[in-house]
Design an enzyme around this catalytic site. Sequence first.
Site, mmCIF file in Angstrom:
data_model
loop_
_atom_site.group_PDB
_atom_site.id
_atom_site.type_symbol
_atom_site.label_atom_id
_atom_site.label_comp_id
_atom_site.label_asym_id
_atom_site.label_seq_id
_atom_site.Cartn_x
_atom_site.Cartn_y
_atom_site.Cartn_z
ATOM 1 N N GLU A 254 3.935 3.990 6.317
ATOM 2 C CA GLU A 254 2.711 3.202 6.117
ATOM 3 C C GLU A 254 1.734 4.001 5.264
ATOM 4 O O GLU A 254 1.768 5.227 5.259
ATOM 5 C CB GLU A 254 2.048 2.927 7.472
ATOM 6 N N ASP A 255 0.832 3.304 4.591
ATOM 7 C CA ASP A 255 -0.217 4.000 3.852
ATOM 8 C C ASP A 255 -1.335 4.428 4.799
ATOM 9 O O ASP A 255 -1.793 5.559 4.778
ATOM 10 C CB ASP A 255 -0.774 3.115 2.719
ATOM 11 N N LYS B 26 -7.165 6.100 10.737
ATOM 12 C CA LYS B 26 -8.585 5.999 11.123
ATOM 13 C C LYS B 26 -8.633 5.923 12.635
ATOM 14 O O LYS B 26 -8.600 4.828 13.205
ATOM 15 C CB LYS B 26 -9.200 4.725 10.551
ATOM 16 N N GLY C 255 0.768 -1.242 0.000
ATOM 17 C CA GLY C 255 0.000 0.000 0.000
ATOM 18 C C GLY C 255 0.795 1.286 0.000
ATOM 19 O O GLY C 255 0.338 2.287 -0.532
ATOM 20 N N ASP D 28 -5.087 1.587 10.588
ATOM 21 C CA ASP D 28 -6.511 1.335 10.793
ATOM 22 C C ASP D 28 -6.702 0.923 12.257
ATOM 23 O O ASP D 28 -6.816 1.764 13.136
ATOM 24 C CB ASP D 28 -6.929 0.256 9.786
ATOM 25 N N VAL E 206 -11.355 3.144 2.133
ATOM 26 C CA VAL E 206 -10.857 4.026 1.073
ATOM 27 C C VAL E 206 -9.953 3.260 0.102
ATOM 28 O O VAL E 206 -9.338 2.263 0.482
ATOM 29 C CB VAL E 206 -10.085 5.249 1.641
#
Length: 177
Positions: free
Chosen positions: A101-102, A133, A47, A105, A155
Site C-alpha cells: 500500500e502507499d 497516519k 497510489g 490512513d 500528502v
Amino acid sequence: MKKKIHDKHFVPFLSEAQIQDAVKRIGQQINQDYKDVSPLFIAILNGSFMFASDLFKQLEINAEISFIKLASYKGTSSTGTVVTAIGLEATLHNRDVVIIEDIVDTGKTLSAFIPQILDHHPHSLKICSLLHKKEATVHPIKIDYLGFEIPDLFVVGYGLDYDGLGRNLHQIMQVEN
Ligand code: IMP
C-alpha cells in the site's frame, strides 16, 4: 520549494533520499524474511505503483507481483464498507502474500480487503505500507513493513495524488496549513 496543486499549496515533507533509504531498508528486511520462499506481492493501485516498483527492484529473492485496483462502496449497515478487488487473478492458496500500500490512513480500505485475502487461505499474509497516519486510525491494521509514521496531514507525491495530480513528484509534500 512550494508547489501549488489545484487550490492547495504543498511544502516538502520527505525527500527523495529519505524515501529511497526507507525503500532499501524495507527491501533488505523482505530479502531476509523471505529468502527461502517466493512470495507474491499484491500492489494496490493507483497510489502504490511507484513504491511497489522501487521496492521490487530491491528484491534479490524470487518473487511475483500482481497489481490490483480496489473499488469500494458502502454496503448495508451490517457489512459496512465493501471492497471489490479488480485484477486479482493469482491463486493465493498456500502462497506467502505481501500487500503493498502507499498509505494507511483510517485503515478502512485494508480492513475490508484483508478478510478477502484470508478467505483464500494463503500460507502467510503481511502488510507493507510506505506511510501510516497513526492518529487517523479508525480500523487498526498491523503493518509489518513500514516506511514512515506521519502526522494526520494530507500528502502528495511519489505515487500519491491530490485529485489526480501530484503522483509524479519524486518527493512527498504535505499540505501547507
Ligand atoms: P484508508 O482506507 O483511510 O486507510 O485510506 C487509504 C487510501 O486513502 C490510500 O490508499 C490513499 O489512496 C488515500 N489517502 C489517504 N490519505 C492520503 C493522503 O494524505 N494523500 C493521498 N491519498 C491519501
